[in-house]
Design an enzyme around this catalytic site. Sequence first.
Site, mmCIF file in Angstrom:
data_model
loop_
_atom_site.group_PDB
_atom_site.id
_atom_site.type_symbol
_atom_site.label_atom_id
_atom_site.label_comp_id
_atom_site.label_asym_id
_atom_site.label_seq_id
_atom_site.Cartn_x
_atom_site.Cartn_y
_atom_site.Cartn_z
ATOM 1 N N SER A 24 0.830 -1.214 0.000
ATOM 2 C CA SER A 24 0.000 0.000 0.000
ATOM 3 C C SER A 24 0.864 1.264 0.000
ATOM 4 O O SER A 24 0.343 2.370 0.043
ATOM 5 C CB SER A 24 -0.907 0.003 1.229
ATOM 6 O OG SER A 24 -0.143 -0.187 2.420
ATOM 7 N N ASN A 111 -2.067 -2.662 13.410
ATOM 8 C CA ASN A 111 -3.519 -2.436 13.380
ATOM 9 C C ASN A 111 -3.925 -1.172 14.133
ATOM 10 O O ASN A 111 -4.707 -0.361 13.629
ATOM 11 C CB ASN A 111 -4.264 -3.649 13.952
ATOM 12 C CG ASN A 111 -4.048 -4.896 13.102
ATOM 13 O OD1 ASN A 111 -3.524 -4.798 11.994
ATOM 14 N ND2 ASN A 111 -4.441 -6.047 13.626
ATOM 15 N N THR A 156 -39.615 27.261 -9.531
ATOM 16 C CA THR A 156 -39.915 25.879 -9.139
ATOM 17 C C THR A 156 -40.112 25.157 -10.468
ATOM 18 O O THR A 156 -40.592 25.768 -11.435
ATOM 19 C CB THR A 156 -41.198 25.760 -8.269
ATOM 20 O OG1 THR A 156 -42.307 26.222 -9.031
ATOM 21 C CG2 THR A 156 -41.074 26.575 -6.984
ATOM 22 N N SER A 278 -13.434 27.947 -26.863
ATOM 23 C CA SER A 278 -13.576 26.793 -27.738
ATOM 24 C C SER A 278 -12.538 26.911 -28.839
ATOM 25 O O SER A 278 -12.237 28.003 -29.311
ATOM 26 C CB SER A 278 -14.978 26.776 -28.346
ATOM 27 O OG SER A 278 -14.979 26.030 -29.553
ATOM 28 N N LYS A 284 -17.242 31.395 -27.798
ATOM 29 C CA LYS A 284 -17.578 30.641 -26.587
ATOM 30 C C LYS A 284 -16.841 31.081 -25.336
ATOM 31 O O LYS A 284 -15.674 31.451 -25.370
ATOM 32 C CB LYS A 284 -17.300 29.140 -26.813
ATOM 33 C CG LYS A 284 -18.243 28.469 -27.786
ATOM 34 C CD LYS A 284 -19.695 28.462 -27.332
ATOM 35 C CE LYS A 284 -20.059 27.333 -26.431
ATOM 36 N NZ LYS A 284 -20.107 26.001 -26.902
ATOM 37 N N ASN A 286 -16.946 28.976 -21.998
ATOM 38 C CA ASN A 286 -17.557 27.802 -21.381
ATOM 39 C C ASN A 286 -17.307 27.744 -19.874
ATOM 40 O O ASN A 286 -16.213 28.052 -19.420
ATOM 41 C CB ASN A 286 -17.033 26.531 -22.039
ATOM 42 C CG ASN A 286 -17.514 26.385 -23.472
ATOM 43 O OD1 ASN A 286 -18.639 26.785 -23.794
ATOM 44 N ND2 ASN A 286 -16.678 25.849 -24.340
ATOM 45 N N GLU A 291 -18.831 22.917 -14.543
ATOM 46 C CA GLU A 291 -19.167 21.570 -15.025
ATOM 47 C C GLU A 291 -18.339 20.511 -14.305
ATOM 48 O O GLU A 291 -18.824 19.422 -13.975
ATOM 49 C CB GLU A 291 -18.932 21.477 -16.532
ATOM 50 C CG GLU A 291 -19.867 22.370 -17.336
ATOM 51 C CD GLU A 291 -19.383 22.509 -18.778
ATOM 52 O OE1 GLU A 291 -19.733 21.654 -19.598
ATOM 53 O OE2 GLU A 291 -18.636 23.470 -19.068
ATOM 54 N N TYR A 318 -9.613 -6.608 12.748
ATOM 55 C CA TYR A 318 -9.001 -6.125 11.516
ATOM 56 C C TYR A 318 -9.007 -7.178 10.417
ATOM 57 O O TYR A 318 -8.763 -8.350 10.655
ATOM 58 C CB TYR A 318 -7.547 -5.708 11.800
ATOM 59 C CG TYR A 318 -6.805 -5.235 10.556
ATOM 60 C CD1 TYR A 318 -6.867 -3.900 10.164
ATOM 61 C CD2 TYR A 318 -6.063 -6.115 9.768
ATOM 62 C CE1 TYR A 318 -6.200 -3.464 9.028
ATOM 63 C CE2 TYR A 318 -5.399 -5.683 8.632
ATOM 64 C CZ TYR A 318 -5.468 -4.358 8.264
ATOM 65 O OH TYR A 318 -4.813 -3.923 7.137
ATOM 66 N N GLN A 323 -7.261 -1.992 4.463
ATOM 67 C CA GLN A 323 -6.186 -1.218 3.840
ATOM 68 C C GLN A 323 -6.732 -0.393 2.668
ATOM 69 O O GLN A 323 -6.176 0.649 2.311
ATOM 70 C CB GLN A 323 -5.086 -2.171 3.347
ATOM 71 C CG GLN A 323 -3.949 -1.498 2.621
ATOM 72 C CD GLN A 323 -2.748 -2.427 2.499
ATOM 73 O OE1 GLN A 323 -2.030 -2.647 3.453
ATOM 74 N NE2 GLN A 323 -2.571 -2.999 1.311
ATOM 75 N N LYS A 326 -8.068 3.813 2.378
ATOM 76 C CA LYS A 326 -7.363 5.085 2.242
ATOM 77 C C LYS A 326 -7.605 5.799 0.922
ATOM 78 O O LYS A 326 -7.833 7.012 0.893
ATOM 79 C CB LYS A 326 -5.862 4.875 2.469
ATOM 80 C CG LYS A 326 -5.590 4.590 3.930
ATOM 81 C CD LYS A 326 -4.237 3.998 4.180
ATOM 82 C CE LYS A 326 -4.268 3.152 5.440
ATOM 83 N NZ LYS A 326 -4.974 1.850 5.274
HETATM 84 N N1 ARG Z 1 -1.038 -1.363 5.601
HETATM 85 C C1 ARG Z 1 -1.981 -1.902 6.536
HETATM 86 C C2 ARG Z 1 -3.317 -1.150 6.432
HETATM 87 O O1 ARG Z 1 -3.358 -0.142 5.876
HETATM 88 C C3 ARG Z 1 -1.490 -1.764 7.938
HETATM 89 C C4 ARG Z 1 -2.102 -2.721 8.851
HETATM 90 C C5 ARG Z 1 -1.600 -4.079 8.582
HETATM 91 N N2 ARG Z 1 -2.071 -4.992 9.543
HETATM 92 C C6 ARG Z 1 -2.042 -6.316 9.354
HETATM 93 N N3 ARG Z 1 -2.569 -7.059 10.263
HETATM 94 N N4 ARG Z 1 -1.551 -6.844 8.256
HETATM 95 O O2 ARG Z 1 -4.334 -1.608 6.894
#
Ligand code: ARG
Length: 461
Positions: A24, A111, A156, A278, A284, A286, A291, A318, A323, A326
């Site tokens: 990640s 975690n 309306t 344009s 134009k 725009n 938009e 968890y 993951q 994000k």
């Molecule tokens: N990169 C992981 C996440 O964003 C961190 C946590 C990893 N924990 C695990 N038990 N593998 O969730």
Amino acid sequence: AASAMWGGRFAGGPAAIMQRINASIDFDKRLYAQDIRGSKAHCRMLVRQSILTQEDGDSILAGLDTVLAEIEAGDFPFSTALEDIHMNVESRLAALIGEAAGRLHTARSRNDQVATDFRLWVRDAVDGMDAALAGLVEALLNRAEEHAATVMPGFTHLQAAQPVTFGHHMMAYVEMISRDRSRLADARKRLNECPLGSAALAGTSFPIDRHATAADLGFAGPMRNSLDGVSDRDFALEFLSTSAICAVHLSRLAEELVIWTSAQFRFVRLSDGFTTGSSIMPQKRNPDAAELVRAKTGRVIGDLNALLIVMKGLPLAYSKDMQDDKEPVFEAADTMELAIAAMTGMISDMTVNAEVLRAAAGAGFTTATDIADWCVRAINMPFRRAHHVAGSLVKLAEDRGIGLEDLTLADMQGIEPGITAEAMAVLSVDSSVASRTSFGGTAPNRVREAVAAARKSLNGG
Ligand code: ARG
């Protein structure tokens, strides 16, 4: 080779595709400052609790500062093999300070670490979005004040309904955005509890002080349940849902700008800075920014959906699915930042065509309700009948191709003998808006009051 972080029971290393799906770091590197801040708080607490020696603690803290400086200088060797930001930072720390680095993870798991980092990040995003929205409110208030008495048609069904003022219309968005800000403030309260010390899921046997780390990181206190601490992401969902609702508000305003800037409306003119030309049609201008604000709302709604769907089937505690929390949050935060800034720019810079608005305000017999109301007030006619009388006046004017205010008294009396010269006055758009003095109504004085009240609360009053 097996992972240095968790490879004790492994003989072989991960397949290349395993590394790719698992890593990640490409996106969670954005958590670096929060990760280091969280680690420093954890380290200081471990020393105070005599779980780490002062010496190890000092070298960890100094090492983390070096890592932070390296990342900020842009010369940090991020590694996919090290999966995520947490292991990238720790591994670099080990390279810098040696064995002591391995003691930082005492009484902690990735975690609770990631849950803490992410809460810190979202908290900053909430604060940033709130400040940006305050800027947008300010821009709307300025235009509302300027145009408190500028008449325009209220719609309306996108059909001319009754005259309103442009200021009143701007203030409607001030209300919406202010509620978005209050949703952010509300979400912030709930997210501001610290998961650190939940460890993997069950808490820890070390004598940690969770209240101290929570306070160190600016949280109101520690989360009360370790399973919940590592496994819920409702704080991210609340940020996304608040963002999605706010984006919908921005999108509706954007849609109005698109309509209002068309040659058929010409209610407002966006500045050169917020329009594009344009490549084929030289005339134009725009409204691309509007938009795109409208379009990007789709992404933010999608981000909320994406995370809701990730979370919906997960048993406690968890799972690696989390993951994937994000990217939707980062995308929504970036998108909102851009959309709010573009909207603030468009609103601040636009020219409001007061004369066009005035002409449009009366078109479409928008004061028909006023004449009906007059019949009720002045000659005690039941509203249902008054509605009928006004409808007949509209028909007469329409058949002649003129406006209601162009009818003569004789024309009117031909339909309703009780109508007097006094009734003629209510047919102007100015008298129509001036008469709407009910609380929350469009009368210019009400709009000025609303602007003053909103300014006061914007400045913390
Ligand atoms: N990169 C992981 C996440 O964003 C961190 C946590 C990893 N924990 C695990 N038990 N593998 O969730």
